[in-house]
Write an enzyme that holds these catalytic residues in place. Structure first.
Site, PDB file in Angstrom:
ATOM      1  N   LYS A 183      41.064  35.751  33.231  1.00 47.53           N
ATOM      2  CA  LYS A 183      39.772  35.666  32.552  1.00 47.53           C
ATOM      3  C   LYS A 183      38.848  36.656  33.250  1.00 47.53           C
ATOM      4  CE  LYS A 183      35.959  34.199  32.371  1.00 47.53           C
ATOM      5  NZ  LYS A 183      34.652  34.955  32.200  1.00 47.53           N
ATOM      6  N   GLU A 259      37.334  33.940  47.138  1.00 52.95           N
ATOM      7  CA  GLU A 259      36.546  34.918  47.892  1.00 52.95           C
ATOM      8  C   GLU A 259      35.185  34.935  47.226  1.00 52.95           C
ATOM      9  OE1 GLU A 259      34.372  37.943  48.593  1.00 52.95           O
ATOM     10  OE2 GLU A 259      35.900  38.997  47.420  1.00 52.95           O
ATOM     11  N   CYS A 293      30.725  42.390  47.425  1.00 57.05           N
ATOM     12  CA  CYS A 293      30.587  41.194  48.251  1.00 57.05           C
ATOM     13  C   CYS A 293      30.525  41.535  49.733  1.00 57.05           C
ATOM     14  CB  CYS A 293      31.746  40.239  47.980  1.00 57.05           C
ATOM     15  SG  CYS A 293      33.379  41.001  48.167  1.00 57.05           S
ATOM     16  N   GLU A 395      22.022  35.457  49.094  1.00 57.78           N
ATOM     17  CA  GLU A 395      22.675  36.664  48.605  1.00 57.78           C
ATOM     18  C   GLU A 395      21.902  37.222  47.414  1.00 57.78           C
ATOM     19  OE1 GLU A 395      27.182  38.102  47.620  1.00 57.78           O
ATOM     20  OE2 GLU A 395      26.489  36.278  46.623  1.00 57.78           O
TER      21      GLU A 395
END
Length: 491
Positions: A183, A259, A293, A395
């Site tokens: 996906k 992750e 990331c 973040e």
């Protein structure tokens, strides 16, 4: 067989592209211009059922028992085929993300090729544990492990490095004999769909690789992760979404590899090579418009060189060139969407409320030439913030960083580790002992010394805290994508 017919991006199930349905579709927008790039066929729950069933059938029909050497050879053929169609993948990556052509060529598509070849080598060379156990009377028992495919794996891929991270997951999954239901992010559907063509051309059996498009809750993402036929989930994305996926699979106790987000720190000591540090920090803060990331959003600098580092980083930030993705001189692309830009701009407001000084950037650029409809934002640096401010704790995922001074090594380590995340860190120093010492003190999955984003694909990759669960890379990936059966034989 084509993935995109009449600007339709289609689902791929059981070795075939599914004819699109106008009633179940959404538009894909070019982030650089804001113009519609294509329509995407959104998978409904029955189509996800078909994809999972096709994957299970492919396993039962012999893919799971295919010899390792044949699976490794197929991965190498896939890598060769990507190279043959290299520029098609570059174009698809740019259309989805708006990133500069140089990055798409040198990082994204090149790493896709490397991922397939690396895991072909890793699985071909992997051994199995065995132990001899001494028994009474001088006899022995032999214990050895046999690794079997995990089964049908849900592969959920983010929008920032869609092809790179997709191949990072499916290469070891296929190498280990699994079937996958992919996906992709709704923002970046193209390369996962194009890859279906390549894998079919490389000889992958029907049903081993399936692609379903859509969103998260109430769409393909939820249908895949909650499906009872899924044996494991590998996901890269936000910490909040990872937490939701974990709740979804918990009742069925399925293994996960996550992750997730990062609020990564760089620690710069006063004995550093200034130019080397500035070059590295420019990459770690601004690569892919900060949408990696592993990017650095917190830069801790020893006080005696703080002004020099801050001034040099401002100069390099102002030297970045925002522009058309196909222009070889462009260094920096747009954010992925207007929605994401609104999020980043919200943090700009929070920084201002916290009393930050904007030393460069801080707004939306005007680029003209048909680009002002895109999701552009200025590379931005702040001073005057502390670890208690939200922009230093949460973040942001944009081309931003807070520069904060420190005095001692112990203070730097404490500041860097003062976070709920734990993905990556970088340490900049010419003292090799200090580099080792501080890097090992970081509460992260990966720590670099005098570099950033340098990867050996055989090494473990992942984070701690809100940054994830588990490790991928090299044999760590093989451990996730297989289940061991120990066989004990009394001799």
């Amino acid at each position: 067989m084509t993935a995109d017919t009449g600007r339709w991006i289609r689902n791929f199930v059981d070795g075939r592209f599914v004819e699109p349905d106008e009633r179940s579709s959404f538009t894909k927008v070019d982030p650089a211009t804001g113009a519609v790039h294509a329509r995407v066929h959104e998978a409904d729950e029955p189509l996800v059922d078909r994809a999972v069933a096709a994957a299970r059938r492919a396993l039962d029909d012999g893919w799971a028992s295919t010899p390792v050497r044949e699976r490794a050879a197929l991965l190498r053929r896939a890598a060769d085929r990507i190279e043959e169609r290299f520029e098609e993948f570059v174009a698809a990556e740019i259309a989805d993300t708006g990133k500069p052509v140089t990055q798409a060529r040198e990082l994204d598509v090149a790493r896709a090729v490397a991922n397939f070849r690396t895991f072909a080598d890793v699985v071909a060379a992997a051994g199995q544990e065995s132990f001899l156990t001494d028994l009474a009377g001088g006899r022995q028992a032999l214990n050895y492990a046999v690794r079997k495919p995990l089964g049908v794996v849900a592969v959920i891929v983010p929008w920032n490095l869609p092809l790179l991270l997709l191949t990072w997951k499916i290469a070891p999954a296929l190498a280990c004999g699994n079937a996958v239901v992919v996906k992709p992010s709704e923002e970046t559907p193209s390369t996962a769909t194009l890859l279906a063509e390549v894998l079919a051309e490389a000889g992958l059996p029907a049903g081993v690789y399936n692609v379903v498009h859509g969103f998260g809750g109430g769409s393909a993402g939820e249908y895949v992760t909650s499906h009872p036929g899924i044996d494991g989930v590998t996901f890269t994305g936000s910490s909040a979404t990872g937490s939701h996926v974990m709740k979804t699979v918990a009742p069925r106790v399925r293994p996960v590899s996550f992750e997730l987000g990062g609020k990564n720190a760089a620690v710069v000591f006063d004995d550093v090579d200034i130019d080397e540090a500035l070059d590295g920090l420019t990459r770690s803060v601004f690569t892919n418009t900060g949408q990696v990331c592993l990017c650095t959003e917190r830069v801790y600098v020893q006080r005696s060189v703080f002004d020099e580092i801050a001034g040099g980083l401002v100069e390099r930030a102002r030297g970045l060139r925002l522009g058309r993705p196909l222009d070889e001189a462009t260094t920096t692309g747009p954010l992925i969407s207007q929605t994401h830009r609104d999020k980043v701009l919200h943090y700009f407001d929070l920084a201002e409320q916290a009393g930050a000084e904007v030393i460069t950037g801080g707004g939306v650029p005007r680029l003209g030439e048909g680009l002002d409809g895109g999701s552009w934002i200025e590379p931005t640096l702040w001073t005057g913030l502390t670890n208690s401010d939200r922009v230093v704790r949460e973040e942001i995922f944009g081309p931003v960083a807070a520069l904060i001074p420190f005095d001692t090594e112990a203070e730097a380590i404490a500041l860097a580790n003062d976070t709920d995340y734990g993905l990556a860190a970088s340490v900049w120093t010419n003292d090799l002992r200090r580099g080792h010492r501080v890097a090992q003190s970081m509460n992260v999955g990966m720590a670099w010394v005098n570099t950033w984003f340098l990867r050996d694909l055989r090494s473990p990759f992942g984070g701690v805290g809100l940054s994830g669960i588990g490790r991928e890379g090299g044999e760590s990936s093989l451990h996730f994508y297989t289940e061991p059966t120990n066989v004990c034989v009394q001799l």
